[in-house]
Scaffold this active site. Structure first.
Site, mmCIF file in Angstrom:
data_model
loop_
_atom_site.group_PDB
_atom_site.id
_atom_site.type_symbol
_atom_site.label_atom_id
_atom_site.label_comp_id
_atom_site.label_asym_id
_atom_site.label_seq_id
_atom_site.Cartn_x
_atom_site.Cartn_y
_atom_site.Cartn_z
ATOM 1 N N TYR A 54 0.823 -1.201 0.000
ATOM 2 C CA TYR A 54 0.000 0.000 0.000
ATOM 3 C C TYR A 54 0.866 1.263 0.000
ATOM 4 O O TYR A 54 1.783 1.410 0.800
ATOM 5 C CB TYR A 54 -0.922 0.042 1.227
ATOM 6 C CG TYR A 54 -1.636 1.379 1.359
ATOM 7 C CD1 TYR A 54 -2.708 1.698 0.528
ATOM 8 C CD2 TYR A 54 -1.203 2.335 2.288
ATOM 9 C CE1 TYR A 54 -3.345 2.929 0.618
ATOM 10 C CE2 TYR A 54 -1.829 3.574 2.382
ATOM 11 C CZ TYR A 54 -2.895 3.860 1.553
ATOM 12 O OH TYR A 54 -3.511 5.078 1.634
ATOM 13 N N HIS A 62 -2.759 16.475 -2.651
ATOM 14 C CA HIS A 62 -3.116 16.647 -1.243
ATOM 15 C C HIS A 62 -2.815 18.055 -0.734
ATOM 16 O O HIS A 62 -3.168 18.387 0.406
ATOM 17 C CB HIS A 62 -2.397 15.603 -0.384
ATOM 18 C CG HIS A 62 -2.986 14.221 -0.498
ATOM 19 N ND1 HIS A 62 -3.308 13.646 -1.698
ATOM 20 C CD2 HIS A 62 -3.305 13.304 0.442
ATOM 21 C CE1 HIS A 62 -3.800 12.435 -1.495
ATOM 22 N NE2 HIS A 62 -3.816 12.211 -0.190
ATOM 23 N N ASN A 69 2.072 11.249 6.262
ATOM 24 C CA ASN A 69 1.284 10.469 7.221
ATOM 25 C C ASN A 69 1.767 10.806 8.627
ATOM 26 O O ASN A 69 2.829 10.354 9.045
ATOM 27 C CB ASN A 69 1.477 8.980 6.967
ATOM 28 C CG ASN A 69 0.270 8.329 6.327
ATOM 29 O OD1 ASN A 69 0.271 7.138 6.128
ATOM 30 N ND2 ASN A 69 -0.761 9.073 6.023
ATOM 31 N N TYR A 120 -15.522 31.382 46.820
ATOM 32 C CA TYR A 120 -14.868 30.234 46.187
ATOM 33 C C TYR A 120 -13.666 30.632 45.337
ATOM 34 O O TYR A 120 -12.670 29.906 45.281
ATOM 35 C CB TYR A 120 -15.862 29.475 45.310
ATOM 36 C CG TYR A 120 -16.910 28.688 46.042
ATOM 37 C CD1 TYR A 120 -16.938 28.611 47.432
ATOM 38 C CD2 TYR A 120 -17.897 28.000 45.341
ATOM 39 C CE1 TYR A 120 -17.904 27.887 48.095
ATOM 40 C CE2 TYR A 120 -18.870 27.261 45.996
ATOM 41 C CZ TYR A 120 -18.877 27.215 47.378
ATOM 42 O OH TYR A 120 -19.831 26.490 48.028
ATOM 43 N N ARG A 144 -11.067 31.021 48.127
ATOM 44 C CA ARG A 144 -10.909 29.894 49.032
ATOM 45 C C ARG A 144 -10.558 28.602 48.298
ATOM 46 O O ARG A 144 -9.819 27.750 48.809
ATOM 47 C CB ARG A 144 -12.222 29.696 49.808
ATOM 48 C CG ARG A 144 -12.090 28.741 50.956
ATOM 49 C CD ARG A 144 -13.384 28.395 51.664
ATOM 50 N NE ARG A 144 -14.535 29.201 51.348
ATOM 51 C CZ ARG A 144 -15.788 28.745 51.396
ATOM 52 N NH1 ARG A 144 -16.027 27.478 51.723
ATOM 53 N NH2 ARG A 144 -16.811 29.526 51.109
ATOM 54 N N PHE A 165 -1.595 6.878 12.344
ATOM 55 C CA PHE A 165 -1.769 8.277 11.951
ATOM 56 C C PHE A 165 -3.029 8.895 12.550
ATOM 57 O O PHE A 165 -3.269 10.098 12.431
ATOM 58 C CB PHE A 165 -1.877 8.384 10.422
ATOM 59 C CG PHE A 165 -2.871 7.408 9.838
ATOM 60 C CD1 PHE A 165 -4.229 7.563 10.037
ATOM 61 C CD2 PHE A 165 -2.429 6.315 9.112
ATOM 62 C CE1 PHE A 165 -5.142 6.654 9.524
ATOM 63 C CE2 PHE A 165 -3.335 5.400 8.583
ATOM 64 C CZ PHE A 165 -4.699 5.577 8.790
ATOM 65 N N GLU A 193 -12.212 6.109 5.001
ATOM 66 C CA GLU A 193 -11.773 6.751 6.244
ATOM 67 C C GLU A 193 -13.038 7.271 6.927
ATOM 68 O O GLU A 193 -13.406 8.432 6.826
ATOM 69 C CB GLU A 193 -10.776 7.872 5.922
ATOM 70 C CG GLU A 193 -9.543 7.309 5.212
ATOM 71 C CD GLU A 193 -8.706 8.371 4.508
ATOM 72 O OE1 GLU A 193 -9.041 9.568 4.614
ATOM 73 O OE2 GLU A 193 -7.727 7.992 3.848
#
Length: 505
Positions: A54, A84, A196, A281, A284, A330, A415
């Site tokens: 792959y 990409h 990746n 608060y 404290r 990844f 995906e």
């Protein structure tokens, strides 16, 4: 200054330093060179044997079932980077990009990605010469790595993208040639190995948590100053009380508060004659509130330290066995969750800081001059500074909506679960920076409040803090532009200068 990279022991502090200091030079360790050469030989053997692997001899994502001819394997990697590089939005800040480069180099240096040493060395040469790729903020869904931003990074290294030149963004090829750096020519597996990974989200995370660690310590100091200005009590920080609830952060903060307030003349002045039984608060419960955020930061630090020294490639190569495994290292889920957690923890520090600011400017609650000005009416004092703090705190509440609970499938549902860690990390850094602003407003108000107790002094530990602020920001006698006060105080905290004058855990 030199930092030797081996993929195993990089620290968040080192990432922050490299991100913000271009004088630190990166060098690959000998062990990394050996490991990378070994895994590269495995890839070259696969190519020569025409094995179906792959991303090496196949397409990507939904195209994993498409085999690629051996004479097209380089084109495959180049096309991967070009296709990409599909981001949008404003450019990522230069210091984040420096961190991204370092983290990607560190991951590849482990020797499980099958990339050539000379390819990684090109990235090192660019970083060492402050030739920093430009990449857009938007486009990562946080799984299959931060593919878009890392692709833009690699595109610049190929001479086809853009880089930072000072405060401008220019074509990378011009700058590479000027520095005699040969653009990367990708071979089998290399494009995939370079993109990746979780390096963008993790870079934002490292910068965010480093600053958050600093601001958390600052919050203890500033809150102690506020408590003294408000004539609060230190009884709630009794060691015996906190030993009964032994959360680490809570006990560290309680100890800080005891030490920061010790010997305060202001505190001693009302120890026996104050009609209040206990404080609100926001005063404290400082150990409980700040401490919980500290414990969160400890967890975030631990997860990020693992992540920045991990292999987040796919497929991962095991050169000693001549084997590979297709998996999901990844996937950004570990980072996505802690970035949402970090944002919440820092937003809470800002929430309680704004409440202390409100008490300081509210004359009914503070027993100080209203809005910390002697000539109220003619002057508004720090009235609107609290508005700004409230506005920022409200903004943080929107930013704290968790990104990690969302997922949109991509790549034709191959995906089908994505982490959205990149969005979580970018939001977290915004919240951390907003925390700095809120603390800055509390600091100037607390310092003003201390002034009204003169001639009584605050504690020996807090006095240098008061003096530092007063050396930069004068007492507010008459109205002036408060923006300037806030900006100066913000820088005192952000730079770490505030913590240089006081010892705090």
């Amino acid at each position: 200054m030199q930092l030797i990279i081996n993929g195993n022991d990089l620290t968040i502090e080192q990432v922050y330093n490299v991100a913000n200091n271009n004088s630190i030079k990166i060098v690959l360790s000998d062990t990394s060179v050996t490991a990378m050469n070994l895994s590269r030989r495995v890839v070259e053997n696969w190519v020569s044997e025409n094995k179906v692997i792959y991303g090496v001899t196949t397409g990507f994502g939904e195209f994993a079932n498409v085999s690629i001819n051996s004479d097209k394997l380089s084109d495959l990697q180049v096309n991967l980077i070009r296709s990409h590089s599909a981001g949008a939005g404003d450019p990522i800040p230069k210091n984040i990009m420096r961190a991204m480069m370092l983290l990607r180099i560190n991951a590849l240096a482990k020797g499980f990605s099958g990339i050539r040493v000379q390819t990684v060395q090109t990235l090192i040469d660019m970083l060492n010469n402050d030739i920093i790729p430009s990449a857009p903020m938007q486009g990562s869904v946080g799984s299959s790595g931060d593919l878009v931003q890392l692709s833009h990074l690699v595109l610049a290294a190929m001479g086809e993208g853009k880089v930072w030149l000072g405060n401008e963004i220019v074509p990378s090829l011009i700058v590479l040639k000027k520095h005699n750096i040969e653009p990367i020519k990708l071979e089998a597996k290399e494009g995939l190995a370079l993109i990746n990974g979780t390096q963008m989200m993790t870079s934002f995370g490292c910068i965010a948590v480093h600053l958050a660690n600093r601001f958390t310590k600052s919050a203890d100091v500033i809150s102690a100053l506020s408590l003294d200005a408000l004539k609060g009590t230190d009884k709630a920080f009794d060691e015996r009380l906190h030993a009964l609830r032994p959360h680490t952060g809570q006990n560290i903060v309680a100890k800080n508060m005891r030490e920061l307030l010790a010997d305060s003349e202001i505190r001693e002045s009302h120890r026996q004659i104050d009609d209040r039984v206990q404080d609100a608060y926001s005063l404290r419960c400082i150990p409980q509130i700040h401490g919980a955020s500290r414990d969160t930061l400890t967890h975030v630090n631990n997860v990020l330290t693992i992540e920045i020294n991990s292999v987040t490639d796919n497929p991962i190569i095991f050169p000693n066995e001549g084997d590979h495994v297709e998996g999901g290292n990844f996937h950004g889920q570990p980072v996505a969750l802690i970035m949402d957690f970090l944002a919440i923890a820092c937003a809470e520090l800002a929430n309680v800081s704004e409440r202390r600011t409100e008490r300081l400017v509210n004359g009914t609650l503070s027993r100080l001059p209203r809005f910390l000005t002697q000539n109220g009416g003619l002057n508004s004092g720090y009235m609107i500074a609290q508005y700004t703090s409230a506005s920022i705190v409200s903004e943080n509440k929107v930013l704290c909506h968790p990104a990690s609970v969302d997922s949109i499938p991509t790549s034709a549902n191959q995906e089908d679960h994505n982490s959205m860690g990149s969005i979580a990390a970018q939001k977290a850094l915004k919240v951390v920076c907003n925390l700095n602003k809120v603390l800055a407003i509390e600091l100037i108000c607390a310092t003003q409040g201390i002034d009204f107790h003169q001639p009584l002094n605050t504690s020996k530990k807090l006095k240098p803090v008061h003096n530092l602020v007063r050396s930069k920001i004068p007492h507010l006698e008459n109205d002036r532009v408060i923006f300037d006060d806030i900006s100066i105080a913000e820088q005192l905290i952000n730079s770490g200068e505030l913590l240089e004058v006081v010892d705090v855990n």
